[in-house]
Design an enzyme around this catalytic site. Structure first.
Site, PDB file in Angstrom:
ATOM      1  N   GLU A 153     -23.471 -17.037  13.516  1.00  0.00           N
ATOM      2  CA  GLU A 153     -21.996 -17.031  13.659  1.00  0.00           C
ATOM      3  C   GLU A 153     -21.350 -18.088  13.508  1.00  0.00           C
ATOM      4  OE1 GLU A 153     -24.568 -16.210  15.772  1.00  0.00           O
ATOM      5  OE2 GLU A 153     -24.405 -17.488  17.685  1.00  0.00           O
ATOM      6  N   CYS A 178     -31.516 -16.545  18.518  1.00  0.00           N
ATOM      7  CA  CYS A 178     -31.770 -17.723  19.287  1.00  0.00           C
ATOM      8  C   CYS A 178     -32.460 -17.184  20.608  1.00  0.00           C
ATOM      9  CB  CYS A 178     -30.439 -18.696  19.688  1.00  0.00           C
ATOM     10  SG  CYS A 178     -31.142 -20.213  19.993  1.00  0.00           S
ATOM     11  N   TYR A 179     -31.922 -17.318  21.887  1.00  0.00           N
ATOM     12  CA  TYR A 179     -32.792 -17.063  22.881  1.00  0.00           C
ATOM     13  C   TYR A 179     -32.705 -15.581  22.923  1.00  0.00           C
ATOM     14  CZ  TYR A 179     -33.594 -15.687  27.872  1.00  0.00           C
ATOM     15  OH  TYR A 179     -34.012 -15.340  28.878  1.00  0.00           O
ATOM     16  N   LYS A 198      -6.222 -12.794  19.499  1.00  0.00           N
ATOM     17  CA  LYS A 198      -4.988 -12.958  19.278  1.00  0.00           C
ATOM     18  C   LYS A 198      -4.533 -12.497  17.932  1.00  0.00           C
ATOM     19  CE  LYS A 198      -1.068 -15.450  20.768  1.00  0.00           C
ATOM     20  NZ  LYS A 198      -0.650 -15.230  22.050  1.00  0.00           N
ATOM     21  N   HIS A 210     -28.065 -19.895  14.506  1.00  0.00           N
ATOM     22  CA  HIS A 210     -26.944 -19.020  14.671  1.00  0.00           C
ATOM     23  C   HIS A 210     -26.143 -18.733  13.594  1.00  0.00           C
ATOM     24  CE1 HIS A 210     -27.072 -19.578  19.371  1.00  0.00           C
ATOM     25  NE2 HIS A 210     -27.738 -20.782  18.837  1.00  0.00           N
ATOM     26  N   ASP A 240       2.320 -11.729  22.725  1.00  0.00           N
ATOM     27  CA  ASP A 240       1.302 -10.917  23.393  1.00  0.00           C
ATOM     28  C   ASP A 240       2.324  -9.548  24.449  1.00  0.00           C
ATOM     29  OD1 ASP A 240      -0.429 -12.486  22.418  1.00  0.00           O
ATOM     30  OD2 ASP A 240      -1.093 -13.333  24.448  1.00  0.00           O
ATOM     31  N   GLY A 261     -28.633 -18.451  24.599  1.00  0.00           N
ATOM     32  CA  GLY A 261     -28.324 -18.651  26.119  1.00  0.00           C
ATOM     33  C   GLY A 261     -29.029 -19.877  26.284  1.00  0.00           C
TER      34      GLY A 261
END
Ligand code: XMP
Length: 520
Positions: free
Chosen positions: A179, A86-87, A376, A177, A234, A59
């Site tokens: 990710e 991180c944060y 999705k 990070h 969808d 963040g």
């Protein structure tokens, strides 16, 4: 509150731009997770959510500042594994008795290399293929003293506490990070983390289908349901799933709002009538929508008008089918996050997706949204699981507000007609060149500007348009598609020659962020 019987992982969002990617990485590992902004995570919430593990996202805030975002203290007493990123790492250290300092001269943005300590950490099993591992850093502050009980398992030149852990409590903290794509082996950390937390990988589409059908039956009982069908993936997957659950209690309503692409209404109605034996109403409401949009040019106003009119039309048909009590929609998880969580959470509202933010407060119909937890690509997997035709599943997404958000400024029938023709030529080009399946979404936007040109010996004064084509995994982030110059030249020539009303073609090379995929 619990909408699933699967093991749940809670991601507490402190406002990082890449929090969604944490969820993606976990879903890829068949783990069910939800993202909740830190303000919503109270003691009571934690008790009822009952996570099997928790991740603190990154963040933009500084833990040193007064009133900086925090999780409740009780999260550390849940007895479940926690990973701070991180944060999230800094807030964890600060709350558990360590120290964080402002990063004068020690900020790190971008690529860095982490070297492991000699002691093994199960979180890092199979991670360090080399002596050092590339990671992506993005921090100003840094941890200057780790909390009691923690040890260091990896360092980088500017982050001596790049990887720390309190093994006895299963608390892990990383400064980088894992990710993001630029931490090439980052997925391994998540894989190890969920193994340590004891997740069984029970989030599969087969399991989801069974559970969704059971929940739809429970929610709906013997009431009637109408489903707004747009012909997109969808709403079609939602319709087929709900039909499987409740049969002809479901009626689909396809609304022609005058904002559809060329031949779309005919094609979609034919596809459904030919392939599915479910009640389908074709509602021609072009006058209603285009009439109310007349003279409107503000993007949010347009979205709200369209959202309201859809509901009016659905309510009308709900009465006609003998009092439907529920409205089914193909709302996805990113729609929910972009419209709701961001505005309630640390980030800002980007735009009101018509099937989430644009709904009126009082509507008289309850919502059934069986895809609300899915990304999705998961919806496509569910569509395959349900046996929808492959070509149908591969269709590019088309937004509920349709061509309205591809016509910045005032919408006129003449502009919509031009846009439809240009879009059809562009998609035809993409298909002819065999590129359709490589592209997440492609469309033309007609610009609210006319430009001077010369054709033959005459002057033209016609509209300019922009071609858009992006690659993406889930629509949350996107990059422009690198067409060849030949393709772009050929397409521009075809559009200008074949579409009356356009004399200039541009290609939009903005990624998301900072742009969005649609123009409004
Ligand atoms: P943006 O423009 O927000 O789009 O980057 C991300 C994806 O969402 C689609 N989109 C919508 N879909 N209702 C929808 O059903 C909406 O209001 C809406 N707005 C955007 C967009 O086409 C892209 O795939």
């Amino acid at each position: 509150m619990n909408s699933t019987s699967h093991d749940r992982l809670l991601i507490i969002d402190f406002g990082s731009q890449v929090t969604q990617l944490i969820a993606r990485r976990l879903r890829e590992l068949n783990v069910y997770c939800e993202i909740h902004p830190y303000q919503n995570v109270t003691d009571a919430f934690l008790q009822s959510f009952a996570p099997k593990a928790v991740i603190f996202s990154g963040g933009p805030a500084s833990v040193i500042d007064d009133g900086s975002p925090r999780p409740p203290e009780s999260v550390f007493a849940l007895g479940v594994p926690i990973l701070g990123i991180c944060y999230g790492q800094q807030v964890m250290m600060e709350m558990l008795g360590g120290r964080v300092e402002r990063g004068h001269g020690t900020a790190e943005f971008g690529r860095a290399f982490v070297t492991p300590s000699t002691t093994a950490l199960p979180l890092l099993d199979g991670w360090f293929a080399n002596e050092k591992e590339q990671v992506w850093m993005s921090h100003g502050d840094h941890v200057s003293a780790i909390a009691p009980g923690f040890d260091v398992f990896g360092t980088s030149p500017n982050a001596p506490y790049a990887i720390t852990a309190d093994i006895s409590r299963n608390f892990y903290a990383v400064q980088f990070h894992p990710e993001v794509h630029h931490t090439p082996n980052g997925a391994k950390l998540y894989e190890n983390f969920i193994r340590l937390a004891g997740f069984g990988g029970d989030w599969t589409m087969g399991a989801y289908r069974e559970e969704a059908i059971r929940k739809i039956r429970e929610t709906v009982g013997d009431a009637k349901v109408i489903c707004g069908l747009s012909g997109g993936v969808d709403s079609s997957v939602a319709a087929v799933l709900i039909h499987e659950a409740i049969g002809d209690q479901l009626t689909c309503v396809f609304v022609n709002n005058g904002l559809l692409r060329k031949n779309e209404a005919e094609d979609v109605v034919k596809m459904f009538r030919d392939n599915y034996n479910m009640p389908l109403i074709y509602a021609d409401e072009q006058e209603l929508f285009l009439g109310e949009l007349d003279g409107q040019s503000d993007p949010e106003t347009k979205r709200k008008i369209i959202g309201r009119l859809f509901i009016d039309v659905f309510q009308k048909h709900a009465k006609e089918v003998g009092g439907a009590k529920f409205l089914a929609q193909g709302t996805l998880y990113p729609d929910v996050i972009e419209s709701v969580s961001f505005s309630g959470g640390p980030s800002v509202t980007i735009k009101s997706h018509h099937n989430v933010g644009g709904l009126p407060a009082k509507m008289g119909l309850k919502l059934v949204e069986p895809l609300r937890e899915l990304f999705k690509d998961e919806v496509r997997a569910l569509g395959r699981e349900l046996g929808l035709p492959a070509a149908f599943i591969a269709r590019h997404p088309f937004p509920g507000p349709g061509l309205a958000i591809r016509c910045p400024g005032e919408i006129t029938r003449a502009k919509l007609d031009i846009l439809r023709e240009a879009d059809a030529v562009y998609i035809d080009q993409i298909r002819k060149h065999g590129l359709y399946d490589e592209i997440w979404q492609a469309f033309v936007a007609i610009l609210p500007v006319r430009t001077v040109g010369v054709m033959g010996d005459g002057r033209t004064y016609d509209f300019a348009c922009a071609l858009r084509a992006v690659t993406s995994v889930d629509g949350m982030t996107a990059d422009y598609y690198p067409f060849t110059h030949e393709f772009l030249g050929e397409t521009a020539t075809r559009i200008i020659n074949e579409v009356a009303g356009i004399n200039r073609v541009t290609y939009d090379i903005t990624s998301k962020p900072p742009g969005t995929i649609e123009w409004e």
